[in-house]
Structure formats: C-alpha cells, structure tokens
Design a protein around this motif. Structure first.
Motif, PDB file in Angstrom:
ATOM      1  N   UNK A 303     -13.164 -33.953  78.475  1.00 25.77           N
ATOM      2  CA  UNK A 303     -13.242 -33.461  79.852  1.00 25.77           C
ATOM      3  C   UNK A 303     -14.496 -32.635  80.083  1.00 25.77           C
ATOM      4  N   UNK A 304     -15.008 -31.982  79.035  1.00 21.57           N
ATOM      5  CA  UNK A 304     -16.233 -31.203  79.205  1.00 21.57           C
ATOM      6  C   UNK A 304     -17.421 -32.112  79.514  1.00 21.57           C
ATOM      7  N   UNK A 305     -17.348 -33.354  79.054  1.00 15.89           N
ATOM      8  CA  UNK A 305     -18.368 -34.330  79.431  1.00 15.89           C
ATOM      9  C   UNK A 305     -18.321 -34.619  80.917  1.00 15.89           C
ATOM     10  N   UNK A 306     -17.099 -34.715  81.470  1.00 15.24           N
ATOM     11  CA  UNK A 306     -16.946 -34.898  82.918  1.00 15.24           C
ATOM     12  C   UNK A 306     -17.581 -33.741  83.674  1.00 15.24           C
ATOM     13  N   UNK A 307     -17.315 -32.508  83.211  1.00 16.83           N
ATOM     14  CA  UNK A 307     -17.869 -31.327  83.888  1.00 16.83           C
ATOM     15  C   UNK A 307     -19.390 -31.384  83.904  1.00 16.83           C
ATOM     16  N   UNK A 308     -19.975 -31.725  82.760  1.00 20.67           N
ATOM     17  CA  UNK A 308     -21.436 -31.749  82.688  1.00 20.67           C
ATOM     18  C   UNK A 308     -22.014 -32.835  83.593  1.00 20.67           C
ATOM     19  N   UNK A 309     -21.359 -33.985  83.641  1.00 29.51           N
ATOM     20  CA  UNK A 309     -21.864 -35.088  84.468  1.00 29.51           C
ATOM     21  C   UNK A 309     -21.748 -34.771  85.955  1.00 29.51           C
ATOM     22  N   UNK A 310     -20.615 -34.232  86.373  1.00 29.16           N
ATOM     23  CA  UNK A 310     -20.402 -33.947  87.789  1.00 29.16           C
ATOM     24  C   UNK A 310     -21.232 -32.755  88.262  1.00 29.16           C
ATOM     25  N   UNK A 311     -21.319 -31.722  87.432  1.00 34.37           N
ATOM     26  CA  UNK A 311     -21.922 -30.461  87.867  1.00 34.37           C
ATOM     27  C   UNK A 311     -23.375 -30.300  87.449  1.00 34.37           C
ATOM     28  N   UNK A 312     -23.866 -31.168  86.568  1.00 35.08           N
ATOM     29  CA  UNK A 312     -25.248 -31.051  86.124  1.00 35.08           C
ATOM     30  C   UNK A 312     -25.514 -29.775  85.358  1.00 35.08           C
ATOM     31  N   UNK A 313     -24.601 -29.401  84.463  1.00 30.88           N
ATOM     32  CA  UNK A 313     -24.711 -28.155  83.714  1.00 30.88           C
ATOM     33  C   UNK A 313     -24.679 -28.450  82.221  1.00 30.88           C
ATOM     34  N   UNK A 314     -24.948 -27.428  81.423  1.00 27.48           N
ATOM     35  CA  UNK A 314     -24.901 -27.553  79.966  1.00 27.48           C
ATOM     36  C   UNK A 314     -23.962 -26.485  79.426  1.00 27.48           C
ATOM     37  N   UNK A 315     -22.811 -26.910  78.922  1.00 22.54           N
ATOM     38  CA  UNK A 315     -21.786 -25.983  78.455  1.00 22.54           C
ATOM     39  C   UNK A 315     -21.946 -25.688  76.969  1.00 22.54           C
ATOM     40  N   UNK A 316     -21.182 -24.707  76.494  1.00 25.81           N
ATOM     41  CA  UNK A 316     -21.195 -24.333  75.083  1.00 25.81           C
ATOM     42  C   UNK A 316     -19.831 -24.595  74.472  1.00 25.81           C
ATOM     43  N   UNK A 317     -19.751 -24.498  73.154  1.00 25.04           N
ATOM     44  CA  UNK A 317     -18.476 -24.744  72.476  1.00 25.04           C
ATOM     45  C   UNK A 317     -17.403 -23.737  72.894  1.00 25.04           C
ATOM     46  N   UNK A 318     -17.833 -22.552  73.325  1.00 29.71           N
ATOM     47  CA  UNK A 318     -16.865 -21.543  73.757  1.00 29.71           C
ATOM     48  C   UNK A 318     -16.219 -21.887  75.090  1.00 29.71           C
ATOM     49  N   UNK A 319     -16.781 -22.859  75.804  1.00 28.75           N
ATOM     50  CA  UNK A 319     -16.162 -23.276  77.068  1.00 28.75           C
ATOM     51  C   UNK A 319     -14.934 -24.157  76.839  1.00 28.75           C
ATOM     52  N   UNK A 320     -14.665 -24.503  75.590  1.00 28.03           N
ATOM     53  CA  UNK A 320     -13.438 -25.226  75.246  1.00 28.03           C
ATOM     54  C   UNK A 320     -12.538 -24.279  74.447  1.00 28.03           C
ATOM     55  N   UNK A 321     -11.487 -23.792  75.081  1.00 21.84           N
ATOM     56  CA  UNK A 321     -10.569 -22.842  74.444  1.00 21.84           C
ATOM     57  C   UNK A 321      -9.389 -23.608  73.867  1.00 21.84           C
ATOM     58  N   UNK A 322      -9.083 -23.369  72.598  1.00 17.61           N
ATOM     59  CA  UNK A 322      -7.915 -23.986  71.962  1.00 17.61           C
ATOM     60  C   UNK A 322      -7.010 -22.903  71.406  1.00 17.61           C
ATOM     61  N   UNK A 323      -5.759 -23.259  71.183  1.00 18.14           N
ATOM     62  CA  UNK A 323      -4.830 -22.318  70.544  1.00 18.14           C
ATOM     63  C   UNK A 323      -5.361 -21.905  69.182  1.00 18.14           C
ATOM     64  N   UNK A 324      -5.947 -22.865  68.463  1.00 18.17           N
ATOM     65  CA  UNK A 324      -6.496 -22.561  67.151  1.00 18.17           C
ATOM     66  C   UNK A 324      -7.564 -21.490  67.204  1.00 18.17           C
ATOM     67  N   UNK A 325      -8.467 -21.572  68.189  1.00 23.26           N
ATOM     68  CA  UNK A 325      -9.530 -20.573  68.315  1.00 23.26           C
ATOM     69  C   UNK A 325      -8.967 -19.196  68.640  1.00 23.26           C
ATOM     70  N   UNK A 326      -8.014 -19.162  69.558  1.00 26.22           N
ATOM     71  CA  UNK A 326      -7.449 -17.871  69.973  1.00 26.22           C
ATOM     72  C   UNK A 326      -6.700 -17.204  68.823  1.00 26.22           C
ATOM     73  N   UNK A 327      -5.821 -17.959  68.179  1.00 25.28           N
ATOM     74  CA  UNK A 327      -5.041 -17.380  67.085  1.00 25.28           C
ATOM     75  C   UNK A 327      -5.943 -16.981  65.923  1.00 25.28           C
ATOM     76  N   UNK A 328      -6.954 -17.793  65.646  1.00 24.49           N
ATOM     77  CA  UNK A 328      -7.888 -17.470  64.571  1.00 24.49           C
ATOM     78  C   UNK A 328      -8.601 -16.152  64.856  1.00 24.49           C
ATOM     79  N   UNK A 329      -9.018 -15.965  66.107  1.00 27.61           N
ATOM     80  CA  UNK A 329      -9.705 -14.736  66.498  1.00 27.61           C
ATOM     81  C   UNK A 329      -8.802 -13.517  66.363  1.00 27.61           C
TER      82      UNK A 329
END
Length: 676
Positions: A303-329
């Motif tokens: 879905x982040x590919x959709x965002x970049x294509x529609x909005x013409x932006x460049x996102x980072x890995x932090x723009x994808x939040x997962x349960x794994x990332x939150x719990x790990x933090x």
C-alpha cells in the motif's frame, strides 16, 4: 525523550577530588559539588535529558507526569521512588567511576544545581522525586533563544506551547521537547527582560508567546483556545475497514490524499499493519502480496507503493507501523529500565508508543521541499474487531482527544453486497456498531459495492449509522482505480473534509494552490484519455503465484502505466506456469489446454520473478514459444534466467542446461546461469 546515538565520555575518576570528605562547608567538599554540577550539566545536555530521578536516573517528561500521578494518588514514599529507580544504572555509576555516591550527597548536588538556577526540584505533596535540569541557566536560555529569533528573522511571530514543545516551528532544536514547567520559566524570564510577551488562554493559563518585536495590538487581538492547539497543527485522516479485509482501504486512502493535495496541501501517509512481523521483507507474496521497497531500503506493505504513486512522495520505513515494531520498541525500553520498574501494559505503554510513533513520523518531510506535511493519511490495516488490531484501535481512540476534534477525521470503509439484485446494508450497520462500541465515530462511511449505490440504500445507511447522507460515499466498481479520486470529488468529499478539519485555516501559498489545481487537471486528463482508449493489448503473465494477483503488483502497475502512455486498453491474462508443463497434460488436461490457449493468443508474454524450482519448466516452455513465434517477451529476474536457459538448450544445443539456483549440483558445462 531524544538521546544522542553517541556515547558520552565521562571524565576520568582522577579529574575529581576524592569522595571521602564528608564535612560540609569545607573547601574540598564544595569543590566536589561544583565538579558534579558541571558533569551533570554536560551529561544532560549531550544526551538530551531534561529530568533526573533522586538516584540519578534519566527520566522523560511523560514518565515524570506518570510518577507524579502515582505519587498523588497512592502517597508513595521516597523509598518507593528509590526502589522504582533501582532497576537502572544511574549516571553516577559507570565504568569510569568505581563507587556510587550516597543519596545524601546526590541530594546536595541537586540542591547546588537549584541554588545556581540551573535546575529545579519537582515535587508533589512535599515529596521530591527528581529535578528538572535546565542545561543552561534561565538567563543563558533567554539569550540563546533571543539570538536565534534575531538570526532567523522570526521577530513578531506568535508561537503556542504546542509548537514550541513539539517543534512545529522550532525556534531552537534544544528547545524542542522541553518540559512545559521549564519552558514556562524560560519564557517568564524572557518577558522579564523585555524580549517577549506571554499570551494566556481564556482560563488564564499561559498558552503561547509573542516573540521579538512585540505589537500590543496584535497580542490583544490574538485569541488562544483552551486546548493550546497550534496554528499549523497537523491534520489526521484515518481510514479503517470493516466486514472483510482487502476491501479497498489503500486506494481510498491514496485517493483522499490526492484530493487534499489538489488543494495545495502537503500530504503524507502512514500504513498500520497489525501483524507481529517487523516488516514485510520475510513474508510470502501469497500472504499479503508483493513487498514494496522504499528509497531507504525499507521492505514494506504494498500500500505504501500506492501512496507514493498517487501522492508523488518518498516515504521511509517508519511510515509502515507493525505490531512487531511497536512491541520491539517497548520491550527494548523496558529492558533498559526506561519505565522505572512500572508494570508495562498494553494500556498505556503500547498505546502511547503507537501515538508517539504516529506524531513523530507524520512530521517527516516527504517531498523535495523539506517542509513538514499539513495532512497525514493513516490507513489501519485489517478489519476493525480483529484481536490483533485492538491496541491500534484503542490508540486511535485516545489519539482523537490527544490532537483535538478539529484535527482528526475517520473514514470507515464497509461492504454493501448485492444479493439477488438487492443492496444489503446490514453488514455496514453491524460494522459501524462495532466501531462505535470501541469509541470511534466515523465522519464518513465509504460503501464499496459492485454497482452504483441507490439513494434509498444511502438514506438507510445514513439513518441507521448516525451520519448525514452527504457523509455516505458510494464507491462502486470502476474500470480503473485511478477513477476513484474523481468519484470521491463528485460526492463533495473535499468540501466536507475542508469544513470538518478547517483546512481553510491552513496557510496555503498561491504557488501551492496553483500546483494543486494543475495536479487535478493532469489527473482528470489521464483518466479521460484512458477511457477513450479502444485498441486492446493482451499480455500473458506466466508466474507461479498467480492465485494472488497482488504478488505481482509492481508488474501490473508498470503495465498499466505503459498502456496509458501508449493509449492502449490493457488486458492481463494470468497463466500458472505449472499448467504449461507436460506433466499437467496428463493430470489436468483442462488447465493445460486453457493455459496454452492464453499464451498463444497473447500479444506479449511477461515472466516475472520468483524463487524455487516449481514451475520453471513451464516458464521455459513459454520463453521457447515466444522466441520461435516472434512474440514480444519480457523476463524480469527469474524470467530472464529461464530465457537464457531456453536459449542454451534449444539454440546452443546444451542438453539439460539449467541454473545453479535450481540445481546446485549441476556441472559448469551444463550451467546456463551461475548464481553466486
């Protein structure tokens, strides 16, 4: 609390006088105190620490507030604070200092810091549980900030406490994140010296400041609301889904962001995936589709590919939040002792971590301008009601109050199935009921339906879901997903969100407004041109994950964009590579002949990437057909390998030629491709 990645180097133990002196008011004793005052100031400033516990542990302003609440509610003793702090190594215990200081001596160090106007005690009901460290004296802070204001030409600016603390209009990087108590002290000191004018809200509390050149009329006419919201505060639009997954939340989120961008706003996006994986890099494409790789190397949801294509932006890995990332933090913080011995729970620790992550990432510039976005689109993956998404739903429930009603809007996407020609609203009613029971009230309801939504259906959904008819979006199946923004605009989504979020109050330059209008014109032209394309081109995709088309989403989008450019109407036929193999003719004749019919009728053949030996012979057969019949062939990754193998076998005459990837034991003379 933000800490530097560098390690602070403590002075050598020999730089300090011996610690055996215990006679107060002696010269040696005072020298020891002065050395420790200097050490604490340097350490806290270097590591971005604002507060210390009674035993010398770094604590954040959030943790300080939590401790104060506990102290007030339970009447904890000083001993409880020391027990709570005992899980951490303090700044007074390290590899350079071979002994700990007594609590009494630490308390005297703190007293000296306070007496020199470099810190302040924080207490509740006469109980001290730490100090606020100023880094500089109040006078030094006043000089630093005033100098920065002059150098950056911000005289006369009106800044709220929210802007100063969160860094929306950061007048000094060190000022960002400062404890509110300390900030007020610094601002009061600046006012005493005639360098700013404090502004109060309707409750008489300090809400902001007019800095530099002060205009009395401007200050008198400026009104703060009691929630201390920023003039340029971030607006958040959350897109959630109900009834079923894969309902089109990503396209709706991207389309919403595009429409807001046509207003001249800067838009960013965040995708929340409730699964426990850290990222999508190790997941099978048959699970969630193809993995999208960002510019920073992050492997994220497609879905982040959709965002970049529609909005013409460049996102980072932090723009994808997962349960794994939150719990790990959170677990990492718990292991470091950052929670001061508290019981770490889903509420508040996990939910707070989610909210802080959203606030932090939403401020990251995502275009070439380097300017922070105005609006953040947040897509909540999965289905509301799933057990794994519960912490995120609760976090968003809290978040709506954290940022304020005027800065938070929710769009819930639901399914309206058509049964025997009748559009059914019960699934949507049940989905909205579940959502409301969790504390989230939808501002708009996106109704996905295979046909145009009828007016009685819209009125029924509006009545039973407690929204107005204008808040029900009819999103029917269209020939291309690029039509969805136009569909939403026709239903006045932009006007509703502008009014709901007060987007007209945001500062949009004429250049940005013109750029947004130009974007909408180009998008309309693109979709109109696509509708007028009548010449069809058929491309056969021969792959091994064809049961889930999203496994090849990058290939699909590339073909779509190419077809638009060439004004062709694209038709993709999916061919499972195993169905092209001779063994399939014996086991499943229908699939075998159907697959070969699709390949033979195609205007072009594309073989995408993949792993493993399954279906390789079928891909080689497709490559052979394309070469012999002069049909355009494109091999991507694995597809190019099989084309080389086919050429080696049938043109160069190397019988049994293959690849080391599929047959590690193959001899060099038989290896058409060698994988190292």
């Amino acid at each position: 609390m933000v800490k530097s990645n560098r390690e602070y180097k403590f002075p050598s133990i020999y730089d300090f006088p011996p610690f055996f002196t215990k006679q107060p008011n002696t010269k040696t004793y005072e020298t020891q105190l002065s050395h420790w005052v200097r050490l604490i100031m340097e350490y806290c400033q270097f590591n971005k620490i604002w507060a210390l516990s009674p035993t010398g542990q770094p604590i954040s302003s959030v943790e300080k507030d939590e401790i104060m609440e506990d102290t007030t509610a339970r009447g904890d003793s000083e001993g409880d604070d020391e027990a709570r702090a005992s899980t951490n190594t303090t700044i007074f215990q390290n590899d350079k200092i071979d002994r700990s200081l007594t609590t009494e001596f630490i308390s005297e160090i703190y007293d000296k810091l306070v007496s020199e106007n470099k810190a302040d005690w924080v207490d509740s009901k006469n109980h001290r549980f730490g100090i606020l460290v100023y880094w500089h004296s109040l006078e030094e802070w006043s000089d630093l900030i005033s100098e920065f204001i002059e150098n950056t030409g911000q005289e006369g600016s009106v800044l709220t406490l929210y802007e100063l603390r969160k860094g929306d209009l950061t007048i000094n990087q060190e000022f960002c994140g400062m404890d509110e108590v300390l900030m007020v002290k610094v601002l009061e000191q600046m006012q005493k010296r005639g360098r700013c004018q404090l502004l109060k809200d309707e409750d008489g509390e300090i809400a902001g400041v007019k800095v530099g050149a002060i205009s009395v009329n401007t200050v008198a006419n400026f009104k703060f609301h009691s929630n201390h919201q920023s003039l340029s505060i971030m607006k958040y639009v959350v897109v959630s889904g109900g009834v079923i997954s894969g309902i089109g939340k990503g396209v709706l989120a991207s389309s919403t962001g595009l429409l807001l961008k046509t207003l001249g706003l800067r838009v960013t996006s965040i995708k929340i995936d409730p699964y426990l994986n850290i990222d999508a890099g190790t997941m099978s494409p048959l699970e969630h589709g193809e993995c999208f790789v960002l510019d920073d190397g992050g492997e994220v949801d497609l879905d982040l590919g959709n965002y970049e294509r529609y909005l013409g932006i460049s996102l980072t890995r932090d723009h994808n939040i997962t349960t794994g990332k939150i719990y790990s933090s959170v677990i990492e913080k718990e292991r470091k002792g950052d929670y001061l011995g508290k019981t770490v729970q889903v509420v508040p620790h996990i939910t707070n971590a989610i909210q802080e992550w959203i606030e932090r990432v939403s401020r990251i510039p995502v275009d070439n301008s380097g300017v922070e976005p105005d609006v953040c689109i947040i897509e909540l993956g999965g289905t509301v009601g799933d057990i794994e998404s519960a912490p995120f739903v609760e976090a968003l429930r809290q978040f709506q109050f954290r940022v304020g009603h005027e800065n938070f809007a929710l769009i819930h996407v639901s399914l309206v199935p058509v049964i025997h020609g009748e559009q059914k609203t019960k699934p949507t009613q049940a989905a909205i009921k579940d959502l409301r029971s969790l504390g989230l009230m939808p501002d708009m309801i996106g109704c996905r339906c295979s046909t145009l939504l009828e007016k009685p259906t819209i009125d029924k959904i509006a009545m039973f879901c407690h929204v107005g008819p204008e808040q029900v979006l009819a999103i029917h199946d269209v020939s291309s997903t690029y039509h969805v923004p136009l569909l939403l605009k026709e239903q006045k989504m932009v006007q509703y969100l502008s009014k709901r979020l007060k987007l007209n109050d945001l500062n949009v330059t004429p250049q940005m407004a013109a750029k947004g209008a130009d974007l909408y014109g180009k998008w309309s032209s693109l979709t109109t041109q696509h509708d007028r394309s009548f010449e069809k081109v058929t491309i056969a995709i021969v792959g091994k994950y064809t049961h889930l088309h999203d496994s090849y989403l990058s290939v699909i989008k590339s073909l779509e964009h190419s077809a638009m450019r060439c004004t062709k109407r694209l038709e993709i036929v999916w061919v499972e590579s195993t169905d092209l193999e001779p063994e399939s003719e014996a086991t499943n004749k229908a699939n075998f002949h159907s697959a070969w019919q699709s390949v033979c009728k195609a205007d072009g053949i594309l073989v995408p990437g993949g792993f493993g030996s399954r279906g390789i012979e079928g891909m080689i057969s497709a490559a052979k057909w394309a070469r012999e019949n002069k049909v355009p062939y494109l091999g991507v990754c694995l597809g190019l390998q099989v084309a080389v193998i086919e050429f080696a076998r049938n043109v160069l005459g190397i019988k049994g030629a293959s690849s080391e990837e599929f047959q590690p034991e193959i001899t060099k003379d038989k290896a058409a491709t060698i994988v190292r």
